[in-house]
Write an enzyme that holds these catalytic residues in place. Sequence first.
Site, PDB file in Angstrom:
ATOM      1  N   GLY A  31       0.797  -1.225   0.000  1.00 48.32           N
ATOM      2  CA  GLY A  31       0.000   0.000   0.000  1.00 48.32           C
ATOM      3  C   GLY A  31       0.826   1.269   0.000  1.00 48.32           C
ATOM      4  O   GLY A  31       0.266   2.357   0.168  1.00 48.32           O
ATOM      5  N   GLU A  41       4.980  -6.121   1.285  1.00 45.99           N
ATOM      6  CA  GLU A  41       4.394  -6.520   0.010  1.00 45.99           C
ATOM      7  C   GLU A  41       4.109  -5.332  -0.911  1.00 45.99           C
ATOM      8  O   GLU A  41       2.959  -5.029  -1.184  1.00 45.99           O
ATOM      9  CB  GLU A  41       3.078  -7.250   0.278  1.00 45.99           C
ATOM     10  CG  GLU A  41       3.192  -8.384   1.260  1.00 45.99           C
ATOM     11  CD  GLU A  41       1.847  -8.949   1.672  1.00 45.99           C
ATOM     12  OE1 GLU A  41       1.786 -10.153   1.948  1.00 45.99           O
ATOM     13  OE2 GLU A  41       0.854  -8.195   1.724  1.00 45.99           O
ATOM     14  N   ARG A 101       2.371  -1.416  -6.210  1.00 43.95           N
ATOM     15  CA  ARG A 101       2.331  -0.123  -6.884  1.00 43.95           C
ATOM     16  C   ARG A 101       3.670   0.616  -6.825  1.00 43.95           C
ATOM     17  O   ARG A 101       4.125   1.160  -7.838  1.00 43.95           O
ATOM     18  CB  ARG A 101       1.264   0.750  -6.217  1.00 43.95           C
ATOM     19  CG  ARG A 101       1.062   2.111  -6.854  1.00 43.95           C
ATOM     20  CD  ARG A 101       0.254   3.043  -5.924  1.00 43.95           C
ATOM     21  NE  ARG A 101      -0.916   2.392  -5.372  1.00 43.95           N
ATOM     22  CZ  ARG A 101      -2.112   2.332  -5.955  1.00 43.95           C
ATOM     23  NH1 ARG A 101      -2.300   2.937  -7.107  1.00 43.95           N
ATOM     24  NH2 ARG A 101      -3.114   1.701  -5.373  1.00 43.95           N
ATOM     25  N   TYR A 113     -11.564   5.296  -9.827  1.00 48.74           N
ATOM     26  CA  TYR A 113     -11.170   5.930  -8.560  1.00 48.74           C
ATOM     27  C   TYR A 113     -10.996   7.438  -8.678  1.00 48.74           C
ATOM     28  O   TYR A 113     -10.417   8.048  -7.777  1.00 48.74           O
ATOM     29  CB  TYR A 113      -9.795   5.431  -8.097  1.00 48.74           C
ATOM     30  CG  TYR A 113      -9.566   3.955  -8.040  1.00 48.74           C
ATOM     31  CD1 TYR A 113     -10.441   3.107  -7.368  1.00 48.74           C
ATOM     32  CD2 TYR A 113      -8.418   3.398  -8.611  1.00 48.74           C
ATOM     33  CE1 TYR A 113     -10.172   1.747  -7.284  1.00 48.74           C
ATOM     34  CE2 TYR A 113      -8.144   2.043  -8.522  1.00 48.74           C
ATOM     35  CZ  TYR A 113      -9.033   1.223  -7.863  1.00 48.74           C
ATOM     36  OH  TYR A 113      -8.750  -0.112  -7.771  1.00 48.74           O
ATOM     37  N   CYS A 152     -16.561   3.672 -25.717  1.00 48.21           N
ATOM     38  CA  CYS A 152     -17.916   4.217 -25.799  1.00 48.21           C
ATOM     39  C   CYS A 152     -18.525   4.404 -24.421  1.00 48.21           C
ATOM     40  O   CYS A 152     -19.470   3.711 -24.030  1.00 48.21           O
ATOM     41  CB  CYS A 152     -18.782   3.316 -26.668  1.00 48.21           C
ATOM     42  SG  CYS A 152     -18.128   3.222 -28.325  1.00 48.21           S
TER      43      CYS A 152
HETATM   44  C1  LIG Z   1      -2.910  -5.086  -3.080  1.00 49.37           C
HETATM   45  C2  LIG Z   1      -2.138  -5.703  -1.991  1.00 49.37           C
HETATM   46  C3  LIG Z   1      -0.805  -5.367  -1.806  1.00 49.37           C
HETATM   47  C4  LIG Z   1      -0.079  -4.361  -2.650  1.00 49.37           C
HETATM   48  O1  LIG Z   1      -0.605  -3.089  -2.603  1.00 49.37           O
HETATM   49  P1  LIG Z   1       0.180  -1.927  -3.357  1.00 49.37           P
HETATM   50  O2  LIG Z   1      -0.582  -0.730  -3.111  1.00 49.37           O
HETATM   51  O3  LIG Z   1       0.236  -2.270  -4.793  1.00 49.37           O
HETATM   52  O4  LIG Z   1       1.543  -1.880  -2.739  1.00 49.37           O
HETATM   53  C5  LIG Z   1      -0.108  -6.001  -0.804  1.00 49.37           C
HETATM   54  N1  LIG Z   1      -0.690  -6.922  -0.013  1.00 49.37           N
HETATM   55  C6  LIG Z   1      -1.977  -7.266  -0.162  1.00 49.37           C
HETATM   56  C7  LIG Z   1      -2.569  -8.285   0.717  1.00 49.37           C
HETATM   57  C8  LIG Z   1      -2.741  -6.663  -1.152  1.00 49.37           C
HETATM   58  O5  LIG Z   1      -4.022  -7.012  -1.292  1.00 49.37           O
END
Ligand SMILES: *Cc1c(COP(=O)(O)O)cnc(C)c1O
Length: 435
Positions: free
Chosen positions: A251, A293, A296, A337, A364
């Site tokens: 995130g 994790e 983005r 979004y 479209c």
């Molecule tokens: C989507 C997601 C991420 C990655 O989120 P980013 O914003 O792309 O870094 C990491 N862990 C889980 C469980 C997710 O669902």
Amino acid sequence: MFPKSVFPDTAEVNADGHLVIGGCTAQALADEYGTPVYVLDEATIRAKCRAFVSEFSQRAPGARVAYACKAYINPALARVLNEEGLGFDVVSGGELATIANSGAGLENVYFHGNNKTPQELEEAIAQNIGWVVVDSFHELELLDHLAGEAGKTQDILLRVSPGIDPHTHVYTTTGILDSKFGFSIQTGHAAIAVRQALAAKNLNLRGLHFHLGSPVFELEPYRVATELVLRFAAEFREEGLQMQHFSPGGGFAVAYTRDQQPPSVADYAETICSALTATCDDLGMELPTLVVEPGRSIIGPAGVALYRVGAIKDIPGVRKFVSVDGGMGDNIRPALYEAQYEVVVANKANADPSETVTIAGKYCESGDLLAQGVALPEIESGDLLAIPVSGAYCPSMASNYNLNPRPPMVLAANGSSRLIRRRESYQDLMYCDVV
Ligand SMILES: *Cc1c(COP(=O)(O)O)cnc(C)c1O
């Protein structure tokens, strides 16, 4: 001024005023591969991977970085990420198959999702996936049963929902009470899930996971949630919960526009690792292996979408529409979004803005607008538009709406480029149809 801060590391404007990515001019890339095309800058991808690995592991020894495939994945990209030592987060059998197909091992692969199907779980177990991040009571029972049938013990984490609002878009907020993801700590469901997982014969509960949402521009939610989840875990020590792994998810925010200033990777690492260390210290808990994790923040800034300008419609006193040859089929984010993007005229990248326009796609739908109210130099049909920070959640969310073929993906580095996914053909569009 050319907004260098939102473009990949290698981006520059050459003496002719043309945008260059990975040593290749946007013009040459568009000529070779056609438009629309998504260009990924390999140097930026590798630099982001190295930043995550180094910033987190210097503060939390042994920390792992698992790339969130849903941002965008294909076998060639998986190979690059694997070379940089990253593991993978997958959320479907398709993503898992792609990682397996790339040749990467599955021991550092984490399977997420609020409703993994029995088939997906069977495939994951059969391929000896490292980790399943269990999201519901239904899955807990199903996975225990399937692992037993396969004669295996599956390592799992439980996804808990800490009830913390990261103040991002409501559609991308995941760690609050009113969310389809995870076991809520607040309601007591997380506690029940921990006990149930500890009692499951064919599951080995090795830690907890949470994910707040995305993109999270604030640091504080990570600190508060890390502390809260570790304190929750400590309550189950006597019952046998060993926190060997701890994951605060992904995130991490990126700047989509020149005025945005997200925290750096070092800022996120400092916040999370110091909360982890301090809380474990306080609780007398051994430091778990940290797993982050990012999706983005690794692939987003590495990607630039190139479009060709076609029709231009000026409605005096109202708006000027500049239509391009892609749109919501390859980038749904503005429609979904209200995402904002910078736009640069790649063949006039240094020219001063002279008008305010709306960039429309070719689909479209009246809502198919890639960017509204952008200041650009005078645009003509045939100009090449570049939209930066397009690597994440654009091609991965692409559709064939209106039966437009999805664009190719190109990896650029050191003045050369290679196709890592070709443009779809009309045959591809009809490939699955039965007559
Ligand atoms: C989507 C997601 C991420 C990655 O989120 P980013 O914003 O792309 O870094 C990491 N862990 C889980 C469980 C997710 O669902």
